[in-house]
Design an enzyme around this catalytic site. Structure first.
Site, mmCIF file in Angstrom:
data_model
loop_
_atom_site.group_PDB
_atom_site.id
_atom_site.type_symbol
_atom_site.label_atom_id
_atom_site.label_comp_id
_atom_site.label_asym_id
_atom_site.label_seq_id
_atom_site.Cartn_x
_atom_site.Cartn_y
_atom_site.Cartn_z
ATOM 1 N N GLU A 156 0.844 -1.514 -0.247
ATOM 2 C CA GLU A 156 0.203 -0.194 0.065
ATOM 3 C C GLU A 156 1.001 1.553 0.529
ATOM 4 O O GLU A 156 0.772 2.677 -0.243
ATOM 5 C CB GLU A 156 -0.767 0.174 1.130
ATOM 6 N N GLN A 182 -7.889 -2.197 -0.753
ATOM 7 C CA GLN A 182 -8.276 -3.548 -0.720
ATOM 8 C C GLN A 182 -9.828 -3.732 0.537
ATOM 9 O O GLN A 182 -11.039 -4.048 0.161
ATOM 10 C CB GLN A 182 -7.725 -4.987 -0.704
ATOM 11 N N PHE A 183 -9.038 -3.482 1.551
ATOM 12 C CA PHE A 183 -10.411 -2.794 2.448
ATOM 13 C C PHE A 183 -9.820 -1.374 3.214
ATOM 14 O O PHE A 183 -8.632 -1.731 3.226
ATOM 15 C CB PHE A 183 -10.052 -3.779 3.429
ATOM 16 N N ALA A 184 -10.640 -1.012 3.707
ATOM 17 C CA ALA A 184 -9.748 0.765 3.899
ATOM 18 C C ALA A 184 -9.106 0.277 4.956
ATOM 19 O O ALA A 184 -8.509 0.876 5.397
ATOM 20 C CB ALA A 184 -11.585 1.344 4.703
ATOM 21 N N ASP A 185 -8.854 -1.327 5.900
ATOM 22 C CA ASP A 185 -8.433 -0.909 7.093
ATOM 23 C C ASP A 185 -6.715 -1.572 6.961
ATOM 24 O O ASP A 185 -6.619 -1.154 7.401
ATOM 25 C CB ASP A 185 -9.565 -2.581 7.168
ATOM 26 N N PHE A 186 -7.022 -1.328 5.602
ATOM 27 C CA PHE A 186 -5.319 -2.070 5.066
ATOM 28 C C PHE A 186 -5.158 -0.637 4.919
ATOM 29 O O PHE A 186 -3.244 -0.540 4.480
ATOM 30 C CB PHE A 186 -5.329 -2.838 3.718
ATOM 31 N N HIS A 203 -11.017 -5.836 8.938
ATOM 32 C CA HIS A 203 -11.962 -6.303 7.575
ATOM 33 C C HIS A 203 -13.604 -5.225 7.811
ATOM 34 O O HIS A 203 -14.744 -5.719 7.037
ATOM 35 C CB HIS A 203 -12.682 -7.523 7.442
#
Ligand SMILES: Cc1ncc(C[n+]2csc(CCOP(=O)(O)OP(=O)(O)O)c2C)c(N)n1
Length: 666
Positions: A405, A427-431, A472
């Site tokens: 990222e 891919q997910f906001a978490d990442f 996630h």
């Protein structure tokens, strides 16, 4: 300077002309003499901090002279020679260091922390590492434009321990980007010797692991650095690919002047002093009768005169007078919102389809817009938003990325520096945490620091209610609304999502675009088939009433609607904020002044969230109008859990109805 009578460096002048050799010498002499002057000024208390590159000039000068002036260089804190070889007027450089207006950052950042499009230089931010990924982005732009340009980026050996280095090398290799990674191995990273920094023989050895050609050069030998980099650059221009060069050299002074060199053994100092790149080259040029005392003295005289004159004019320039208006104005690049209207043709779309359609239409409108993300090409992204894009727009513009990222956000910044818009899919906001640094430090601060826009949209599939556990399901918008320089968009309906995404892409500022995953397939709406935009900073009134103002966004909007549907006796203004930065302050204040009561609903946990700030704002600006305390409703102060019943308990949704009735009953 010490006097070295006989060269300790074995030079081979190859086919370089005397003129070129003298230019190399002159270009090394200039940063050295500037530094010597700076050290005097430092002792006189006229300069606050100085990072010395004494003894490392051959690298900066060799690399810069090997590149064309149209090619970008990304230097670090010891690369004064890059700036002087690109012939930045000394007046401007000194003004930069003194925080004067004729510098490059209007007094907002110090030393070498600036870029200049005029000279194709992109300076560092303090954080070691991000430069390397930004260079990837610039190199990618060159590759896409097929202009044959090379990019050179610098790092110390200490900086190679940062993850950004590894990510940047990997991306450059996978994408075969025309970039030269120049590592100045100068023995110490602050006080840390190389033996405590890495555990392989040479940093150049790492190239092999990434599938990158690598070289070790004597960083003190100007002919070697110049001719080798020139040859490599020529080759890369014809056959684009990354190259890693480890320049062996030594840091002859402290990390910065005040910190000293006590931890460096004297023998090492002596050994490297004897390898001084300028003294040795001078001896060599004397021995070949290319340089003589009178030419040398004339060079010194000319440079010293230039330095003195530039210092006088820099000291003579008035101090910057602070203006809050100017400071605030420069946080974002000004953007005149362009309204694109739509016809009455509509189609029922799910939230997810509206985003996909909006993105596709922006790809059609902006012919060079690039989208990047993990699995977004053939696979269509994990949520299938970019399904079919590859076939329409091709692999250059729809880019699968390695799982890195940071480097990808940095590459997006590099594209922006080269005038190319991009959208990055997390891919997910978490990442986003793995790319947090470049978002909050690079993208967010770039325009304020040196008026360089970060024309990047980061798409953030976020939110809970999907039984996906702590990593996630987060909705982490408050991490970004906290940071000046970012815009934050958080739609709740397909119509808004499509129009706001178009605006986000048109806006040249960095935008975090939140897409709630639980809405993706559950919310449908008739959406215009045309391309259209919706302005930022305009909330939507979904219901109008008199008794209370409900302020929310994202999934909260649907929870509030459901609650109002179940309680038709409640007369409420329901405000969907739609964008959190900029915020539609007027809509909120006007409504609360009318109703006298306010409740703010957010999905995120309470402390430090949007609701807290809105509540504080209402207390400050609407106190006299309030008939009840402002109420915040948020999720529990725990990470978001996995299994259904725990997640349901966690979520703010369950607490909303009671809280609303409390506010009304107060
Ligand atoms: C991410 C980050 N961590 C720590 C620092 C503090 N710091 C600034 S320079 C430096 C040493 C850098 O060593 P190296 O990369 O070898 O470059 P050199 O200073 O030797 O030229 C450190 C630790 C920083 N600027 N950024």
């Amino acid at each position: 300077m010490p006097t070295i009578t006989k060269s300790n460096i074995a030079y081979d002048k190859r086919n370089l002309s005397d003129k070129e050799l003298l230019k190399l010498y002159y270009n090394m002499l200039k940063p050295r003499l500037i530094e010597e002057k700076m050290l005097i000024l430092l002792r006189q208390g006229k300069v606050s901090k100085w990072f010395s590159g004494i003894g490392q000039e051959a690298i900066s000068v060799g690399v810069t002279m090997a590149l064309k002036s149209s090619e970008y260089i990304l230097p670090m804190h010891r690369n004064l020679g890059v700036f002087t070889t690109r012939e930045i007027p000394l007046h401007r450089l000194f003004c930069q260091w003194q925080g004067k207006m004729s510098g490059f950052t209007k007094g907002r950042d110090r030393s070498f922390h600036f870029g200049t499009q005029e000279y194709n230089i992109v300076g560092m931010i303090s954080h070691l590492g991000p430069q390397l990924g930004v260079a990837d982005g610039i190199a990618l732009a060159n590759l896409l434009k097929k202009n044959g340009n090379v990019t050179a980026v610098f790092s110390g050996e200490g900086g190679t321990s940062e993850g950004d280095f590894h990510e940047a090398l990997n991306v450059a290799s996978v994408w075969q980007l025309p970039v030269i990674f120049c590592i100045e191995n100068n023995g110490y990273g602050l006080s840390t010797p190389t033996s405590e920094q890495y555990h392989c023989k040479h940093i150049a050895d790492r190239g092999k692991g990434y599938g990158i050609e690598s070289f070790i050069l004597d960083g003190n030998n100007i002919i070697e650095t110049y001719t080798k980099v020139q040859k490599l650059a020529e080759s890369i221009r014809k056959r684009p690919r990354p190259i890693l060069i480890e320049f062996k050299t030594f840091r002859r002074r402290g990390h910065e002047e005040a910190s000293g060199t006590k931890y460096v053994p004297q023998e090492l100092m002596d050994e490297w002093e004897a390898k001084d790149p300028i003294e040795n080259f001078k001896s060599y040029l004397f021995s070949k009768k290319i340089l003589n005392a009178s030419i040398d003295e004339a060079y010194v005289e000319e440079i010293k005169t230039e330095i003195d004159a530039a210092l006088d004019s820099a000291y003579g320039e008035p101090e910057i007078v602070p203006s809050k208006t100017t400071e605030l104005k420069d946080v974002y690049k000004s953007y005149n919102y362009e309204e694109f209207t739509h016809s009455n043709n509509t189609k029922e779309l799910r939230f997810i389809d509206a985003i996909s359609e909006g993105l596709k239409q922006s790809m059609q409108k902006h012919k060079d817009l690039v989208i990047m993300g993990q699995d977004i090409a053939e696979y269509g992204g994990v949520f299938k938003i970019t399904d079919g894009f590859l076939e329409v727009f091709g692999k250059d513009r729809v880019r699968n990325t390695p799982i890195c990222e940071s480097a990808i956000v940095e590459a997006a910044m590099g594209l922006s520096i080269s005038g190319i818009k991009s959208v990055v899919e997390m891919q997910f906001a978490d990442f986003v945490t793995s790319g947090f640094n470049p978002v909050v430090n690079y993208l967010a601060k770039s325009h304020y620091r040196w008026q360089q826009e970060a024309d990047v949209v980061v798409r953030m599939p976020c939110g809970g209610g999907v039984a996906a556990g702590p990593f996630h399901s987060q909705t982490n918008e408050a991490w970004f609304t906290k940071t000046p320089g970012l815009k934050v968009v958080y739609p709740a309906f397909p119509y808004d999502a499509k129009g706001l995404l178009a605006t986000a892409i048109n806006d040249p500022n960095p935008v975090l675009f939140f897409e709630h995953k639980a809405l993706y397939r559950s919310i449908r709406q008739d959406v215009p088939t045309d391309y259209y935009t919706i302005p930022f900073g305009k909330a939507a009134f979904l219901k109008e009433g008199n008794a209370v103002t409900i302020i929310t966004y994202g999934a909260g909007v649907h929870w509030a609607l459901e609650t109002l549907d179940n309680n038709t006796d409640i007369s409420a203004d329901l405000i969907d904020l739609r964008t959190l930065q900029p915020l539609d302050k007027d809509a909120i204040l006007d409504s609360v002044k009318k109703t006298g009561r306010a409740i703010i609903l957010q999905e995120d946990s309470l402390f430090g969230g949007i609701a807290s700030d809105l509540s504080a704002m209402l207390m400050e600006e609407c106190f006299e109008y309030l008939d009840a305390p402002v109420k915040r409703v948020a999720s529990m102060e725990t990470p978001i859990p996995f299994i259904g019943q725990l997640e349901e308990q966690y979520m703010a949704k369950g607490a909303f109805e009671d809280a609303l009735k409390q506010v009304l009953a107060y």
